[in-house]
Scaffold this active site. Structure first.
Site, PDB file in Angstrom:
ATOM      1  N   HIS A  57      -7.226   1.002  20.662  1.00  0.00           N
ATOM      2  CA  HIS A  57      -6.434   1.580  19.147  1.00  0.00           C
ATOM      3  C   HIS A  57      -8.130   2.466  19.146  1.00  0.00           C
ATOM      4  O   HIS A  57      -7.671   3.281  17.970  1.00  0.00           O
ATOM      5  CB  HIS A  57      -6.419   1.207  18.443  1.00  0.00           C
ATOM      6  CG  HIS A  57      -4.407   0.614  18.381  1.00  0.00           C
ATOM      7  ND1 HIS A  57      -3.728   1.326  18.722  1.00  0.00           N
ATOM      8  CD2 HIS A  57      -4.370  -0.681  18.687  1.00  0.00           C
ATOM      9  CE1 HIS A  57      -2.309   0.227  19.231  1.00  0.00           C
ATOM     10  NE2 HIS A  57      -2.420  -0.802  19.067  1.00  0.00           N
TER      11      HIS A  57
ATOM     12  N   THR B 133       7.798   9.187  -5.385  1.00  0.00           N
ATOM     13  CA  THR B 133       7.404   9.143  -3.774  1.00  0.00           C
ATOM     14  C   THR B 133       6.719   8.634  -2.290  1.00  0.00           C
ATOM     15  O   THR B 133       7.036   8.176  -1.588  1.00  0.00           O
ATOM     16  CB  THR B 133       8.076  10.585  -2.735  1.00  0.00           C
ATOM     17  OG1 THR B 133       6.962  10.851  -3.234  1.00  0.00           O
ATOM     18  CG2 THR B 133       9.205  11.227  -3.944  1.00  0.00           C
TER      19      THR B 133
ATOM     20  N   ASP C 126       1.397   6.930 -11.019  1.00  0.00           N
ATOM     21  CA  ASP C 126       1.595   7.333 -11.966  1.00  0.00           C
ATOM     22  C   ASP C 126       2.899   6.879 -12.834  1.00  0.00           C
ATOM     23  O   ASP C 126       2.720   6.010 -13.126  1.00  0.00           O
ATOM     24  CB  ASP C 126       1.583   9.247 -11.652  1.00  0.00           C
ATOM     25  CG  ASP C 126       3.128   8.653 -11.073  1.00  0.00           C
ATOM     26  OD1 ASP C 126       4.130   8.047 -11.127  1.00  0.00           O
ATOM     27  OD2 ASP C 126       3.472   9.447 -10.137  1.00  0.00           O
TER      28      ASP C 126
ATOM     29  N   CYS D 168       3.802   6.575  -6.775  1.00  0.00           N
ATOM     30  CA  CYS D 168       4.301   7.623  -7.275  1.00  0.00           C
ATOM     31  C   CYS D 168       6.004   7.499  -7.024  1.00  0.00           C
ATOM     32  O   CYS D 168       6.861   6.582  -6.651  1.00  0.00           O
ATOM     33  CB  CYS D 168       3.948   9.064  -7.356  1.00  0.00           C
ATOM     34  SG  CYS D 168       3.764   8.832  -5.201  1.00  0.00           S
TER      35      CYS D 168
ATOM     36  N   HIS E 117      -2.150  -0.826  14.497  1.00  0.00           N
ATOM     37  CA  HIS E 117      -3.301   0.300  15.184  1.00  0.00           C
ATOM     38  C   HIS E 117      -3.108   1.486  14.462  1.00  0.00           C
ATOM     39  O   HIS E 117      -4.635   2.137  14.886  1.00  0.00           O
ATOM     40  CB  HIS E 117      -1.619   0.766  15.884  1.00  0.00           C
ATOM     41  CG  HIS E 117      -0.941   0.686  16.778  1.00  0.00           C
ATOM     42  ND1 HIS E 117       0.384   1.113  17.693  1.00  0.00           N
ATOM     43  CD2 HIS E 117      -1.063  -1.254  17.169  1.00  0.00           C
ATOM     44  CE1 HIS E 117       0.701  -0.085  17.961  1.00  0.00           C
ATOM     45  NE2 HIS E 117       0.133  -1.160  18.355  1.00  0.00           N
TER      46      HIS E 117
HETATM   47  C1  RB5 Z   1       6.386  12.834 -10.850  1.00  0.00           C
HETATM   48  O1  RB5 Z   1       7.203  13.655 -10.895  1.00  0.00           O
HETATM   49  C2  RB5 Z   1       6.440  12.880  -8.926  1.00  0.00           C
HETATM   50  O2  RB5 Z   1       6.473  13.537  -8.240  1.00  0.00           O
HETATM   51  C3  RB5 Z   1       5.410  11.869  -8.320  1.00  0.00           C
HETATM   52  O3  RB5 Z   1       5.828  10.773  -9.148  1.00  0.00           O
HETATM   53  C4  RB5 Z   1       6.000  11.425  -6.891  1.00  0.00           C
HETATM   54  O4  RB5 Z   1       6.758  11.648  -6.850  1.00  0.00           O
HETATM   55  C5  RB5 Z   1       5.053  13.151  -5.889  1.00  0.00           C
HETATM   56  O5  RB5 Z   1       5.017  12.719  -4.668  1.00  0.00           O
END
Ligand code: RB5
Length: 146
Positions: A133, A67, A8, A65, A98
């Site tokens: 596994h 996180t 993203d 993205c 695994h």
């Molecule tokens: C975008 O602000 C953020 O929510 C996205 O990049 C991500 O971290 C979502 O899981």
């Protein structure tokens, strides 16, 4: 080996760093976007990466993205996809050995570029062990059929 990449708006620069790193190592990268820093929605790009893997168009997928969580949830909704969302190399490595993961996700707001390269390398440099596994991975995939 072919790798699909998707991200993203939070991860445009990180995607470029990792794409170049992969290409230097001889991987073919299919870049599914985005290349824009305009705010966008991560599910679209997670799904694209998941579908590229699920269809066999590519061998593996890497999605980024903020996180790594949202884009990982999206990719993991696609049948046949097993996602590893992580921020350190140990889990990335064990997820290949695994869990036979086929999509890796991480957060551009969580790890820096050098840690991201280590995570990616550790993930791609290890293979599925099978054996004990296999039953568990088969159980994972069976969840999709119920
Ligand atoms: C975008 O602000 C953020 O929510 C996205 O990049 C991500 O971290 C979502 O899981």
């Amino acid at each position: 080996m072919k790798i699909a990449m998707g991200n993203d708006h939070t991860a445009v620069e990180m995607k470029k760093v990792i794409r170049e790193h992969l290409e230097e190592k001889g991987y073919e990268v299919v870049d599914l976007g985005t290349d824009s820093s305009e705010s966008c929605d991560y599910p679209e790009f997670g799904e694209k990466v998941g579908r590229a893997v699920s269809s066999g168009e590519v061998d593996y997928g890497i999605a980024i993205c903020g996180t790594g969580v949202g884009i990982g949830i999206a990719a993991g909704k696609v049948k046949g996809v097993r996602v590893c969302t992580c921020s350190e190399p140990y889990s990335a490595r064990l997820s290949r050995m695994h869990n036979n993961t086929n999509v890796l996700t991480f957060g551009a707001r969580v790890v820096g570029p050098e840690m991201a390269k280590m995570i990616v390398d550790e993930w791609l440099d290890h293979t599925y062990e099978g054996g004990r596994h296999e039953r568990r991975v088969a159980q994972l995939m069976d969840i999709e059929n119920r």
